[in-house]
Design an enzyme around this catalytic site. Sequence first.
Site, PDB file in Angstrom:
ATOM      1  N   HIS A  52      -6.394  -8.272  -6.014  1.00 17.53           N
ATOM      2  CA  HIS A  52      -6.392  -9.104  -4.806  1.00 17.53           C
ATOM      3  C   HIS A  52      -7.764  -9.050  -4.137  1.00 17.53           C
ATOM      4  CE1 HIS A  52      -6.182  -5.477  -2.345  1.00 17.53           C
ATOM      5  NE2 HIS A  52      -5.185  -5.074  -3.084  1.00 17.53           N
TER       6      HIS A  52
HETATM    7  P1  TYD Z   1      -1.330  -3.378  -2.237  1.00 19.69           P
HETATM    8  O1  TYD Z   1      -2.390  -3.471  -1.204  1.00 19.69           O
HETATM    9  O2  TYD Z   1      -1.003  -4.620  -3.006  1.00 19.69           O
HETATM   10  O3  TYD Z   1      -1.661  -2.194  -3.244  1.00 19.69           O
HETATM   11  P2  TYD Z   1      -2.704  -2.081  -4.439  1.00 19.69           P
HETATM   12  O4  TYD Z   1      -3.829  -3.004  -4.145  1.00 19.69           O
HETATM   13  O5  TYD Z   1      -3.101  -0.666  -4.414  1.00 19.69           O
HETATM   14  O6  TYD Z   1      -2.027  -2.406  -5.714  1.00 19.69           O
HETATM   15  O7  TYD Z   1      -0.017  -2.801  -1.565  1.00 19.69           O
HETATM   16  C1  TYD Z   1       1.114  -2.425  -2.342  1.00 19.69           C
HETATM   17  C2  TYD Z   1       2.332  -2.522  -1.455  1.00 19.69           C
HETATM   18  O8  TYD Z   1       2.246  -1.594  -0.372  1.00 19.69           O
HETATM   19  C3  TYD Z   1       2.540  -3.895  -0.837  1.00 19.69           C
HETATM   20  O9  TYD Z   1       3.946  -4.183  -0.850  1.00 19.69           O
HETATM   21  C4  TYD Z   1       2.089  -3.734   0.576  1.00 19.69           C
HETATM   22  C5  TYD Z   1       2.338  -2.279   0.881  1.00 19.69           C
HETATM   23  N1  TYD Z   1       1.355  -1.714   1.803  1.00 19.69           N
HETATM   24  C6  TYD Z   1       1.720  -1.369   3.091  1.00 19.69           C
HETATM   25  O10 TYD Z   1       2.883  -1.551   3.510  1.00 19.69           O
HETATM   26  N2  TYD Z   1       0.801  -0.803   3.925  1.00 19.69           N
HETATM   27  C7  TYD Z   1      -0.457  -0.571   3.522  1.00 19.69           C
HETATM   28  O11 TYD Z   1      -1.309  -0.041   4.313  1.00 19.69           O
HETATM   29  C8  TYD Z   1      -0.844  -0.961   2.199  1.00 19.69           C
HETATM   30  C9  TYD Z   1      -2.251  -0.763   1.693  1.00 19.69           C
HETATM   31  C10 TYD Z   1       0.097  -1.511   1.370  1.00 19.69           C
END
Ligand code: TYD
Length: 145
Positions: A52
């Site tokens: 992302h």
């Molecule tokens: P995401 O940012 O997509 O993780 P990565 O980039 O590490 O794969 O987040 C994964 C999941 O966690 C998504 O459902 C959103 C949730 N999330 C939160 O609730 N709070 C946060 O601070 C973060 C970073 C993610």
Amino acid sequence: MSIDHCHLITFPKIHDPRGNLSFIEGGNHIPFEIKRIYYLYDVPGGADRGGHAHKKLQQVIIAMSGSFDVKLDDGNIKTTFHLNRSYYGLYIGNMIWREIDNFSSGSVCLVLASTVYKEDDYYRDYQKFLENVKNPKDRDVIDKG
Ligand code: TYD
């Protein structure tokens, strides 16, 4: 934000035969106000994280333990950083597509972030990210300092 603005930050390191110590000061070592800290752990072998970009959020990513690769893409140029030392932080500006993989066993990825979590700050579709790089509309351009 161009990939040229993504860079490694070296944190202070206090050498000690009993174990080294590093520290991070808000307002000093980090080029934004830290609003949130989160961390990835218990990452299974072969997992990919990220995938992302953020419209406004800036981050510093640290390999607190172990190692992993951070692949960055500003829509024009791609580069990869291999993080494996806890005294380095990788600054990533807004509008940079990132993927994190090649996690070593037991690694911990710590993230310092400039905003609280907001799902509407994410581009999760690479094509939409690319369209917005070419034709910016719903993002703020962070000062290219
Ligand atoms: P995401 O940012 O997509 O993780 P990565 O980039 O590490 O794969 O987040 C994964 C999941 O966690 C998504 O459902 C959103 C949730 N999330 C939160 O609730 N709070 C946060 O601070 C973060 C970073 C993610």
